[in-house]
Design an enzyme around this catalytic site. Structure first.
Site, short mmCIF file in Angstrom:
data_model
loop_
_atom_site.label_atom_id
_atom_site.label_comp_id
_atom_site.label_asym_id
_atom_site.label_seq_id
_atom_site.Cartn_x
_atom_site.Cartn_y
_atom_site.Cartn_z
N HIS A 102 32.13 44.17 32.63
CA HIS A 102 32.86 44.85 33.59
C HIS A 102 33.45 46.14 32.87
O HIS A 102 34.62 46.68 33.17
CB HIS A 102 33.84 44.19 34.25
CG HIS A 102 33.06 43.26 35.40
ND1 HIS A 102 33.91 42.31 36.22
CD2 HIS A 102 31.90 43.30 36.00
CE1 HIS A 102 33.28 41.73 36.87
NE2 HIS A 102 31.97 42.38 36.84
N CYS A 153 38.60 65.51 29.12
CA CYS A 153 37.63 65.40 27.97
C CYS A 153 38.04 66.50 27.10
O CYS A 153 38.19 67.73 27.43
CB CYS A 153 36.45 65.56 28.65
SG CYS A 153 35.09 65.58 27.35
C1 BJW Z 1 43.21 29.99 35.33
C2 BJW Z 1 44.48 30.23 34.54
C3 BJW Z 1 44.57 29.43 33.38
C4 BJW Z 1 44.46 31.42 36.29
N1 BJW Z 1 43.49 28.81 32.73
N2 BJW Z 1 42.08 29.07 34.78
C5 BJW Z 1 26.50 39.96 46.69
C6 BJW Z 1 27.22 39.36 47.68
C7 BJW Z 1 28.34 39.91 48.15
C8 BJW Z 1 28.92 41.03 47.47
C9 BJW Z 1 28.24 41.82 46.44
C10 BJW Z 1 27.06 40.97 46.03
N3 BJW Z 1 26.65 41.97 44.88
C11 BJW Z 1 27.41 42.90 44.62
C12 BJW Z 1 28.48 42.78 45.43
C13 BJW Z 1 29.62 43.57 45.78
C14 BJW Z 1 30.65 43.55 44.74
C15 BJW Z 1 31.18 42.10 44.95
O1 BJW Z 1 30.85 41.20 44.42
N4 BJW Z 1 32.09 41.95 45.81
C16 BJW Z 1 32.79 40.67 46.26
C17 BJW Z 1 34.22 40.73 46.23
C18 BJW Z 1 32.25 40.13 47.49
N5 BJW Z 1 30.31 43.71 43.40
C19 BJW Z 1 29.91 44.69 42.94
O2 BJW Z 1 30.34 45.89 43.37
C20 BJW Z 1 29.45 44.86 41.23
N6 BJW Z 1 28.45 45.71 41.07
C21 BJW Z 1 27.32 45.25 41.55
O3 BJW Z 1 26.89 44.15 41.93
O4 BJW Z 1 26.36 46.57 41.87
C22 BJW Z 1 25.26 46.42 42.59
C23 BJW Z 1 25.47 46.31 43.87
C24 BJW Z 1 26.60 47.09 44.41
C25 BJW Z 1 27.05 47.08 45.69
C26 BJW Z 1 26.42 46.25 46.75
C27 BJW Z 1 25.32 45.20 46.17
C28 BJW Z 1 24.81 45.46 44.84
C29 BJW Z 1 30.56 45.35 40.17
C30 BJW Z 1 31.83 44.46 40.41
C31 BJW Z 1 32.72 45.06 39.40
C32 BJW Z 1 33.98 44.13 39.65
N7 BJW Z 1 34.97 44.74 38.85
C33 BJW Z 1 36.25 44.26 38.69
C34 BJW Z 1 37.46 45.50 38.83
C35 BJW Z 1 37.54 45.99 37.39
C36 BJW Z 1 38.69 46.79 37.53
C37 BJW Z 1 39.57 46.34 36.29
O5 BJW Z 1 39.74 45.31 35.64
O6 BJW Z 1 40.19 47.51 35.84
O7 BJW Z 1 36.42 43.41 37.76
S1 BJW Z 1 37.08 43.16 40.32
C38 BJW Z 1 37.90 42.24 39.45
O8 BJW Z 1 37.38 40.76 39.91
C39 BJW Z 1 37.50 42.51 37.63
C40 BJW Z 1 37.41 41.11 37.69
O9 BJW Z 1 36.58 40.98 36.36
C41 BJW Z 1 36.54 40.15 38.53
C42 BJW Z 1 36.52 38.97 38.73
O10 BJW Z 1 37.80 38.47 38.62
P1 BJW Z 1 38.24 36.97 38.02
O11 BJW Z 1 38.22 37.18 36.54
O12 BJW Z 1 37.50 36.04 38.47
O13 BJW Z 1 39.74 36.93 38.22
P2 BJW Z 1 40.65 36.21 39.63
O14 BJW Z 1 41.93 36.67 39.64
O15 BJW Z 1 39.79 36.42 40.60
O16 BJW Z 1 40.51 34.62 39.27
C43 BJW Z 1 41.07 34.24 38.04
C44 BJW Z 1 40.66 32.83 38.37
O17 BJW Z 1 41.60 32.20 36.84
C45 BJW Z 1 41.41 32.00 39.42
O18 BJW Z 1 40.25 31.11 39.72
C46 BJW Z 1 42.43 31.02 38.72
O19 BJW Z 1 42.68 29.84 39.48
C47 BJW Z 1 42.17 30.84 37.22
N8 BJW Z 1 43.13 30.57 36.28
N9 BJW Z 1 45.19 30.98 35.36
C48 BJW Z 1 42.21 28.65 33.63
N10 BJW Z 1 45.66 29.54 32.63
ZN ZN Z 2 33.05 66.00 28.86
#
Ligand code: BJW
Ligand code: ZN
Length: 242
Positions: free
Chosen positions: A122, A150
């Site tokens: 990401h 830039c």
């Molecule tokens: C602990 C703990 C401890 C706490 N020990 N555990 C297929 C189906 C449906 C939708 C889509 C699909 N394919 C694509 C999509 C659209 C979309 C998507 O997935 N949407 C869903 C919300 C439904 N995906 C995209 O758009 C992606 N692009 C893509 O696939 O391109 C092609 C495409 C586009 C459009 C349509 C179809 C295809 C890109 C996704 C980019 C996500 N980026 C982000 C934001 C970045 C911003 C930033 O950081 O500045 O990345 S979203 C945000 O969530 C961030 C994270 O990396 C990501 C995941 O979150 P994560 O890491 O899981 O964190 P949390 O907070 O959710 O969970 C924390 C966990 O830790 C919890 O479970 C806690 O219990 C646990 N925990 N403390 C162990 N101490």
């Molecule tokens: Zn530039």
């Protein structure tokens, strides 16, 4: 099975696995003090990641989006890798045949810890990309100007981050696919498993016959398909797997 037995079993599997692939999410950095996205501390001024991490949000209000990133850069700059990040470096060092770490985190803590065989799928909060000429540069300035521009072409800079609706880089997707297709053990740490494509990786690993282990504080949409689910903090559990 008692937690101690599960940990023992997971350690045994990891010791004998030849091709290990790991996926991490915000939960591993939560133990370093970086807020998760979907936890109670995941909101910033009542905005959710889904409100700010989109190209549309940046187009509409780049100042607001940059304020969010500036706030996060200031916070992350004060954080250090924790024992879970460090244990993964050791795991990479001990790796038998292949090892690949896929992280969704943009904080750079895996790299700071010393991980090298790594895809930051990401992006990275310490890099910026020019919206004009496309040049990508490392940038650790804190705070950044309200609207950073830039040096080469004066166009607006954006964070080097993959936002919702944007495709992941081809090279990262290729590497992830290679690491998933070839793995015999897939370890998933601290991700809620709702953001694709990463949310689909556990099921790809299952399909190729890998053993899948999950570490999380709570259950996730993938918990039912994994072979071993360890509940607890990453910083406590990951070092026990070595
Ligand atoms: C602990 C703990 C401890 C706490 N020990 N555990 C297929 C189906 C449906 C939708 C889509 C699909 N394919 C694509 C999509 C659209 C979309 C998507 O997935 N949407 C869903 C919300 C439904 N995906 C995209 O758009 C992606 N692009 C893509 O696939 O391109 C092609 C495409 C586009 C459009 C349509 C179809 C295809 C890109 C996704 C980019 C996500 N980026 C982000 C934001 C970045 C911003 C930033 O950081 O500045 O990345 S979203 C945000 O969530 C961030 C994270 O990396 C990501 C995941 O979150 P994560 O890491 O899981 O964190 P949390 O907070 O959710 O969970 C924390 C966990 O830790 C919890 O479970 C806690 O219990 C646990 N925990 N403390 C162990 N101490
Ligand atoms: Zn530039």
């Amino acid at each position: 099975m008692a937690t101690d037995d599960l940990i023992h079993l997971a350690r045994t599997h990891l010791a004998s696995a030849r091709n290990v692939t790991i996926l991490t999410g915000a939960g591993i950095s939560a133990d370093s003090g970086v807020p998760t996205f979907r936890g109670v501390d995941g909101l910033w001024r009542n905005f959710r990641a889904e409100d700010l991490a989109t190209p549309e949000a940046f187009e509409r209000d780049p100042r607001l989006v940059w304020e969010w990133y500036n706030w996060r850069r200031e916070l992350i700059a004060t954080k250090q890798p924790n024992p879970a990040h460090i244990a993964l470096v050791e795991l990479e060092r001990r790796a038998h045949d292949t090892f690949w770490l896929i992280t969704q985190n943009v904080d750079g803590l895996h790299r700071t810890a010393g991980s090298q065989r790594l895809s930051e799928i990401h992006g990275n909060i310490w890099k910026v990309r020019c919206t004009g000429c496309g040049v990508i540069t490392e940038n650790r300035e804190i705070p950044l100007p309200v609207l950073p521009t830039c040096r080469l072409c004066q166009a607006l800079l954006r964070p080097y981050i993959v936002w919702f609706g944007e495709s992941l880089r081809e090279e990262d997707l290729r590497r992830c696919d290679q690491a998933l297709q070839g793995c015999d053990l897939f370890l998933v740490i601290g991700t809620s498993g709702v953001v694709y494509p990463a949310a689909g990786f556990a099921s790809v690993a299952k399909d190729v016959g890998a053993l899948v282990i999950e570490i999380n504080l709570e259950s996730t949409p993938q918990s039912d398909l994994v072979d071993l689910s360890l509940q607890g903090r990453a910083k406590d559990l990951v070092p026990l797997l070595l």
